[in-house]
Design an enzyme around this catalytic site. Structure first.
Site, mmCIF file in Angstrom:
data_model
loop_
_atom_site.group_PDB
_atom_site.id
_atom_site.type_symbol
_atom_site.label_atom_id
_atom_site.label_comp_id
_atom_site.label_asym_id
_atom_site.label_seq_id
_atom_site.Cartn_x
_atom_site.Cartn_y
_atom_site.Cartn_z
ATOM 1 N N HIS A 1 71.624 100.250 80.366
ATOM 2 C CA HIS A 1 71.263 101.623 80.768
ATOM 3 C C HIS A 1 69.764 101.870 80.596
ATOM 4 O O HIS A 1 69.315 102.301 79.535
ATOM 5 C CB HIS A 1 72.083 102.599 79.915
ATOM 6 C CG HIS A 1 71.996 104.031 80.353
ATOM 7 N ND1 HIS A 1 72.756 105.027 79.780
ATOM 8 C CD2 HIS A 1 71.255 104.651 81.302
ATOM 9 C CE1 HIS A 1 72.466 106.189 80.344
ATOM 10 N NE2 HIS A 1 71.567 105.991 81.267
ATOM 11 N N HIS B 1 66.258 103.401 83.003
ATOM 12 C CA HIS B 1 65.814 104.036 84.250
ATOM 13 C C HIS B 1 64.309 103.826 84.425
ATOM 14 O O HIS B 1 63.562 103.739 83.449
ATOM 15 C CB HIS B 1 66.091 105.545 84.219
ATOM 16 C CG HIS B 1 67.518 105.926 83.985
ATOM 17 N ND1 HIS B 1 68.501 105.672 84.914
ATOM 18 C CD2 HIS B 1 68.128 106.555 82.943
ATOM 19 C CE1 HIS B 1 69.661 106.148 84.441
ATOM 20 N NE2 HIS B 1 69.464 106.674 83.251
ATOM 21 N N ALA C 1 67.669 109.059 86.352
ATOM 22 C CA ALA C 1 68.905 109.811 86.613
ATOM 23 C C ALA C 1 68.593 111.271 86.920
ATOM 24 O O ALA C 1 69.109 111.850 87.879
ATOM 25 C CB ALA C 1 69.840 109.710 85.420
ATOM 26 N N TYR D 1 74.016 116.416 80.536
ATOM 27 C CA TYR D 1 74.348 114.984 80.445
ATOM 28 C C TYR D 1 75.647 114.779 79.661
ATOM 29 O O TYR D 1 76.585 114.132 80.126
ATOM 30 C CB TYR D 1 73.216 114.205 79.756
ATOM 31 C CG TYR D 1 72.071 113.773 80.645
ATOM 32 C CD1 TYR D 1 71.684 114.515 81.755
ATOM 33 C CD2 TYR D 1 71.352 112.609 80.357
ATOM 34 C CE1 TYR D 1 70.614 114.115 82.547
ATOM 35 C CE2 TYR D 1 70.285 112.203 81.154
ATOM 36 C CZ TYR D 1 69.917 112.959 82.241
ATOM 37 O OH TYR D 1 68.857 112.558 83.016
ATOM 38 N N HIS E 1 75.945 107.725 77.192
ATOM 39 C CA HIS E 1 75.712 108.610 76.044
ATOM 40 C C HIS E 1 76.910 108.597 75.122
ATOM 41 O O HIS E 1 77.410 109.647 74.690
ATOM 42 C CB HIS E 1 75.383 110.034 76.516
ATOM 43 C CG HIS E 1 74.527 110.058 77.751
ATOM 44 N ND1 HIS E 1 74.965 110.492 78.959
ATOM 45 C CD2 HIS E 1 73.264 109.601 77.962
ATOM 46 C CE1 HIS E 1 74.003 110.341 79.867
ATOM 47 N NE2 HIS E 1 72.964 109.803 79.297
ATOM 48 N N GLU F 1 69.047 103.573 77.053
ATOM 49 C CA GLU F 1 68.491 104.567 77.982
ATOM 50 C C GLU F 1 66.984 104.684 77.843
ATOM 51 O O GLU F 1 66.402 105.700 78.229
ATOM 52 C CB GLU F 1 69.167 105.930 77.820
ATOM 53 C CG GLU F 1 69.091 106.773 79.086
ATOM 54 C CD GLU F 1 69.811 108.114 78.986
ATOM 55 O OE1 GLU F 1 70.374 108.413 77.941
ATOM 56 O OE2 GLU F 1 69.811 108.844 80.001
ATOM 57 N N ARG G 1 62.249 110.318 73.541
ATOM 58 C CA ARG G 1 61.167 109.346 73.607
ATOM 59 C C ARG G 1 60.424 109.161 72.290
ATOM 60 O O ARG G 1 59.605 108.265 72.150
ATOM 61 C CB ARG G 1 60.174 109.745 74.696
ATOM 62 C CG ARG G 1 60.870 109.868 76.040
ATOM 63 C CD ARG G 1 59.921 109.999 77.199
ATOM 64 N NE ARG G 1 60.700 110.049 78.441
ATOM 65 C CZ ARG G 1 60.219 109.796 79.634
ATOM 66 N NH1 ARG G 1 58.944 109.483 79.780
ATOM 67 N NH2 ARG G 1 60.981 109.854 80.695
#
Lengths: 336, 336
Positions: free
Chosen positions: B6, B8, B68, B190, B219, B279, B285
């Site tokens: 996962h 992106h 996403a 989400y 998640h 992710e 972050r």
């Protein structure tokens, strides 16, 4: 004493449902039918239902409100909601008057999609000042599944919050039924409502504006404790205060129906912010074939948390409830 | 080998965002601008971003898809979505061609509110057969926050599922941005999308109709593992099969950003159904000020699960991914 802060009158005699269906069907025309239910009928539903389970499970008092799924604020218009709300609140009050040692009343409020939440103040005052209710259920989505109204942190809610603070009543954030085919009610909409509310609080200054406002997020806080690290990180990325600051105003109940879930809840959230609840008779009614116990018999899960102290159990079972619901102490003294 | 299923391309050069904004602004008029990004620019974003973190964290390969939140299927019409989808899928393909040992492409599909999902088959075939993509992201709510489309179990989706089965590609159920002010994107929408999907599966016969269809719920499954008892009980009350049967078709990723959450996930869900994911670079972050580690550095959480066996770790880090994504094996052989 073991106080269950989350119970609904889901077992009301069928006249209630039938009355409500006729009320909904009457939309646009006057509906003045009285709800006719005898005391004996109420006594029977409670003695065979919630009171029997209280005794079987060893709990003492339940904070008792109308069925959450039945609030169904999207039906009809504001007047439909006002009439329905007064009717079910009065019925809950009758239950609590018949069983004053076991049930303490919590009201629903007459929300309606697109209607200013200030419209709920009259009914809240009637219930709290007039009838001895000690808290309310607040639906964060009166559309019942489409979420087109304002967030809980929108100033549209402020007059209601001012009244809650004045009356010293907390609100449980509790969605109602789902009329959105994407969302199963108790299996998706309920938990999502809980999760949404907490994230709205992270984003806002609500508790700066209302330092003494108190909310209970039911169903163990939806997804929140399981994703506590995600929320800590999101808040940090957004430059928001540590999410632990929200715990001055936000409490989680224990409606999590397996041991491992409760273990996580008690490990992640300070015991000061957990209030005992079962939601019986509610979302999950069956006996777990594997354990032989009701899924929603949540007391053994609390007792079974590895290493839980007596002090933490006392907070969860009793003293937190007395802290979150200031009017509870008086009510319990009167009935004791 | 450690496979992160996962990731992106959230770090794409700003030309992508600018192109997209101009495309959205052009609604109703032809928009034929090419997206101009050089290989060097792509290399820089990846080397400074996802590849650096892969190396720092000791993971080997990332299944890599367009952002996403950026899918944003609600903008414009079907053709807007088709053009945007082809553009970002092509860009992801370029990343994977530039770094074939580290990134394997996963596509988005051109969903659009009110448009039959069968419209996505052409792009899925183009990506899988033409470009070597091995999976797709499927948005359960193309309205991006209002949920007015059909549930995932509605037969409208069946032509797409037939194609997924034929091509042997699984879908990650992943909502996009939220344009509903009630729902924070990564903090509410989400997780709610994940929870909603699982409950839809409980209610349906989808996997009787598609016994080999595979979905990954990201998640950590939203609220699901934390409320596993609730789901077991709801399924039992509804007369549905034990929810463990869904684990023939449904997998959960490890994007849960604290140790206690991962502990619960690994304890509640069989190791056979957990696939490693971070992710990164994504929803969270920052570096946790308390631990000094990135919140989304999920490998240490897996390593830190009390009592986890080497065999279970091997399943979570590698072999489950090879099972869930049948095309991954071939891709890895070619690039090895």
């Amino acid at each position: 004493m073991i106080i269950d802060i989350h119970g609904h009158y889901t077992t009301a005699p069928t006249q209630l449902r039938d009355w409500r269906l006729r009320q909904i069907d009457s939309a646009g025309t006057p509906f003045n039918e009285p709800l006719v239910i005898s005391d004996d009928e109420i006594v029977e539903t409670i003695e065979k239902g919630q009171l029997r389970l209280q005794r079987d499970r060893g709990t003492d008092v339940t904070l008792f409100s109308p069925t959450a799924g039945g609030m169904a604020h999207h039906f009809g218009d504001e007047q439909t909601s006002v009439q329905w709300t007064r009717t079910v609140n009065d019925l809950v009050k009758r239950v609590c008057d018949l069983f004053p040692d076991n049930f303490i009343p919590v009201c629903q409020i007459p929300q309606s999609p697109g209607v200013d939440p200030a419209n709920c103040i009259d009914e809240l005052e009637r219930c709290v000042n007039g009838l001895g209710f000690i808290a309310l259920n607040l639906n964060p989505d009166p559309t019942d599944g489409y979420w087109t109204g304002p967030a809980l942190t929108n100033k549209a809610w402020y007059p209601l919050y001012e009244k809650m603070v004045e009356l010293e009543v907390p609100a449980m954030i509790h969605v109602s039924m789902s009329c959105n085919p994407n969302f199963h009610g108790t299996g998706a909409h309920y938990l999502n409502g809980d999760t949404v509310a907490f994230m709205q609080f992270i984003e806002s200054e609500l508790f700066k504006d209302f330092p003494t406002l108190k909310f209970v997020i039911p169903h163990g806080g939806g997804a929140v404790p399981y994703h506590w690290g995600r929320y800590r990180g999101i808040a940090q990325d957004m430059g928001r205060p540590p999410i632990e600051e929200l715990l001055n105003n936000v409490y989680f109940d224990t409606c999590v129906y397996h041991q491992r879930g409760i273990d996580l809840l008690v490990d992640v959230i300070a015991a000061d912010n957990i209030v005992f609840a079962s939601e019986m008779i509610g979302a999950v009614r069956g006996v777990d074939e594997r354990s032989g116990r009701y899924f929603d018999d949540t007391k053994p899960y609390i007792d079974g948390v590895p290493g839980i102290t007596e002090s933490d159990k006392q907070k969860i079972f009793e003293s937190n409830a007395l802290k979150v619901y200031p009017r509870l102490k008086t009510t319990l003294k009167v009935t004791a």
